[in-house]
Motif scaffolding. Structure first.
Motif, PDB file in Angstrom:
ATOM      1  N   LEU A 128       0.820  -1.208   0.000  1.00  9.23           N
ATOM      2  CA  LEU A 128       0.000   0.000   0.000  1.00  9.23           C
ATOM      3  C   LEU A 128       0.858   1.262   0.000  1.00  9.23           C
ATOM      4  O   LEU A 128       0.645   2.175  -0.805  1.00  9.23           O
ATOM      5  CB  LEU A 128      -0.928   0.007   1.226  1.00  9.23           C
ATOM      6  N   VAL A 129       1.851   1.317   0.902  1.00  4.58           N
ATOM      7  CA  VAL A 129       2.651   2.535   1.041  1.00  4.58           C
ATOM      8  C   VAL A 129       3.475   2.796  -0.205  1.00  4.58           C
ATOM      9  O   VAL A 129       3.509   3.918  -0.733  1.00  4.58           O
ATOM     10  CB  VAL A 129       3.556   2.444   2.290  1.00  4.58           C
ATOM     11  N   SER A 130       4.160   1.773  -0.708  1.00  5.31           N
ATOM     12  CA  SER A 130       4.966   1.970  -1.922  1.00  5.31           C
ATOM     13  C   SER A 130       4.079   2.335  -3.104  1.00  5.31           C
ATOM     14  O   SER A 130       4.445   3.160  -3.950  1.00  5.31           O
ATOM     15  CB  SER A 130       5.788   0.717  -2.233  1.00  5.31           C
ATOM     16  N   GLY A 131       2.869   1.746  -3.162  1.00  9.26           N
ATOM     17  CA  GLY A 131       1.936   2.093  -4.231  1.00  9.26           C
ATOM     18  C   GLY A 131       1.459   3.534  -4.135  1.00  9.26           C
ATOM     19  O   GLY A 131       1.351   4.238  -5.148  1.00  9.26           O
ATOM     20  N   ILE A 132       1.188   4.001  -2.903  1.00  6.18           N
ATOM     21  CA  ILE A 132       0.756   5.391  -2.704  1.00  6.18           C
ATOM     22  C   ILE A 132       1.857   6.345  -3.137  1.00  6.18           C
ATOM     23  O   ILE A 132       1.598   7.336  -3.845  1.00  6.18           O
ATOM     24  CB  ILE A 132       0.395   5.627  -1.222  1.00  6.18           C
ATOM     25  N   TRP A 133       3.083   6.076  -2.739  1.00  9.88           N
ATOM     26  CA  TRP A 133       4.186   6.994  -3.091  1.00  9.88           C
ATOM     27  C   TRP A 133       4.458   7.000  -4.592  1.00  9.88           C
ATOM     28  O   TRP A 133       4.737   8.044  -5.171  1.00  9.88           O
ATOM     29  CB  TRP A 133       5.433   6.624  -2.289  1.00  9.88           C
ATOM     30  N   ASN A 134       4.344   5.843  -5.221  1.00 11.08           N
ATOM     31  CA  ASN A 134       4.499   5.804  -6.674  1.00 11.08           C
ATOM     32  C   ASN A 134       3.392   6.596  -7.370  1.00 11.08           C
ATOM     33  O   ASN A 134       3.646   7.315  -8.339  1.00 11.08           O
ATOM     34  CB  ASN A 134       4.478   4.349  -7.165  1.00 11.08           C
ATOM     35  N   THR A 135       2.164   6.471  -6.874  1.00 15.13           N
ATOM     36  CA  THR A 135       1.042   7.190  -7.469  1.00 15.13           C
ATOM     37  C   THR A 135       1.186   8.694  -7.282  1.00 15.13           C
ATOM     38  O   THR A 135       0.950   9.480  -8.219  1.00 15.13           O
ATOM     39  CB  THR A 135      -0.282   6.710  -6.842  1.00 15.13           C
ATOM     40  N   LEU A 136       1.574   9.127  -6.077  1.00 13.34           N
ATOM     41  CA  LEU A 136       1.755  10.556  -5.829  1.00 13.34           C
ATOM     42  C   LEU A 136       2.795  11.151  -6.779  1.00 13.34           C
ATOM     43  O   LEU A 136       2.570  12.207  -7.386  1.00 13.34           O
ATOM     44  CB  LEU A 136       2.177  10.787  -4.376  1.00 13.34           C
TER      45      LEU A 136
END
Length: 352
Positions: A128-136
């Motif tokens: 979740l966290v790595s996905g959020i940072w990639n999306t941002l």
């Protein structure tokens, strides 16, 4: 996508389309620009590359892989950089082979990390966290590209320049709001109410506000403690990827200028989201060539060679590299398993 044969068929079609887009790139470029370029001209640009330039590209590519390990180790405390490198390489290989490789990549991450002894919850939080940072950062990149073009004076008139600044600042403001909501409770409550009101206004049945609060609850601890590490990891990862493109441009004679190169890089990363081919392969190269030639006046052969070189370093090479990483992991796991089986209980010394 639960049907296995449908997945296989779509994957084969998608990979085939990616290969065709690359093979017929000169024809696609001719259609987009009304100018001719041949594989012989592109090959001549490749033939002029020196060993030092190739070595520099390799070094910067390896640095970009190392930089991303800080994002993964920041998302999962206890994960080593070597393990993070293996995860990234394996996940990239899957994403580069399958048009909808995200789900398979998550399953692969679970298999690898479970084999290293991690529990389910840390794995979910890391995803979740790595996905959020990639999306941002995927949202931030277009804003940076627009700003790069505006700083280079590429806007045709003041009206378009004003619209560009408004759009770029709006994107950055939205990213700041989301990041703040992930960190601070009060901002999260305000954003949650805003999302709830918007869904009611648009008559959307999904509980978007509830989903956001659940996402935040799952990731809040890691985000609060490790956001600097995550952000710096993404900045250096994308910075090194831009450096790969800059080296490719310099080596092929396609350098359009600093701000222009940032705009081209931002476009290339956005086009990788095109799901019609794995990681936007073929589509990314066409977009890079079009922007370099049409907007910045770069000759066709150097522009096309740059796009293909950059695609190689950010797409093609990750497939065999990921395969090697998975092979090494499987070999080590099998060797460790055999060692554990060979060790009989009688051979284990008892503590006094």
């Amino acid at each position: 996508m639960k049907n296995k044969w449908l997945q296989i068929t779509l994957s084969v079609l998608s990979l085939g389309l990616a290969v065709l887009l690359v093979i017929y790139l000169p024809q696609i470029v001719r259609t987009l620009t009304d100018k001719d370029v041949s594989w012989a001209q592109i090959g001549a640009v490749f033939g002029a590359l020196g060993a030092g330039e190739i070595a520099l590209m390799t070094a910067v590519w390896l640095l970009s892989l190392l930089a991303y390990t800080f994002v993964l180790t920041g998302s999962m405390p206890g994960l080593t950089h070597l393990q993070a490198l293996t995860l990234n390489a394996a996940g990239s290989a899957v994403s580069n082979l399958l048009p909808f490789g995200g789900a398979v990549g998550v399953a692969l991450s679970f298999a690898l990390t479970k084999g290293w002894g991690f529990a389910n919850r840390p794995i979910v939080v890391m995803t979740l966290v790595s996905g959020i940072w990639n999306t941002l950062f995927r949202f931030i990149l277009p804003a940076i590209g627009i700003i790069g073009l505006l700083m280079a004076g590429e806007a045709p008139n003041a009206t378009i320049a004003a619209a560009g600044w408004t759009g770029a600042i709006s994107i950055l403001a939205l990213c700041v709001i989301v990041a703040a909501a992930l960190y601070w409770d009060r901002v999260a409550d305000v954003l949650g109410r805003a999302l709830g009101g918007l869904t009611r206004l648009l008559r959307i049945k999904a509980d978007v506000s509830g989903a956001f609060h659940k996402l935040r609850a799952d990731t809040a601890e890691v985000v609060r403690k490790r956001w600097p590490r995550l952000s710096l990891g993404m900045v250096f990862f994308l910075g090194f990827q831009w450096a790969i493109m800059a080296v490719c441009m310099q080596a092929t004679g396609a350098w359009p200028g600093l701000a222009q190169s940032i705009a081209v890089f931002a476009l290339s990363r956005v086009l990788t989201s095109a799901l019609i081919t794995p990681s936007g392969a073929g589509i990314m190269e066409s977009g890079v060539v079009l922007l370099l030639t049409s907007a910045f006046g770069v000759p066709l052969a150097p522009a096309t060679a740059t796009a293909l070189l950059f695609g190689f370093w950010t797409y093609t090479i990750e497939i065999p590299f990921g395969g090697l990483a998975l092979g090494a992991w499987a070999l080590l796991r099998r060797r460790n398993s055999r060692s554990a089986e060979a060790k009989s209980p009688s051979a284990i010394s008892k503590a006094p």
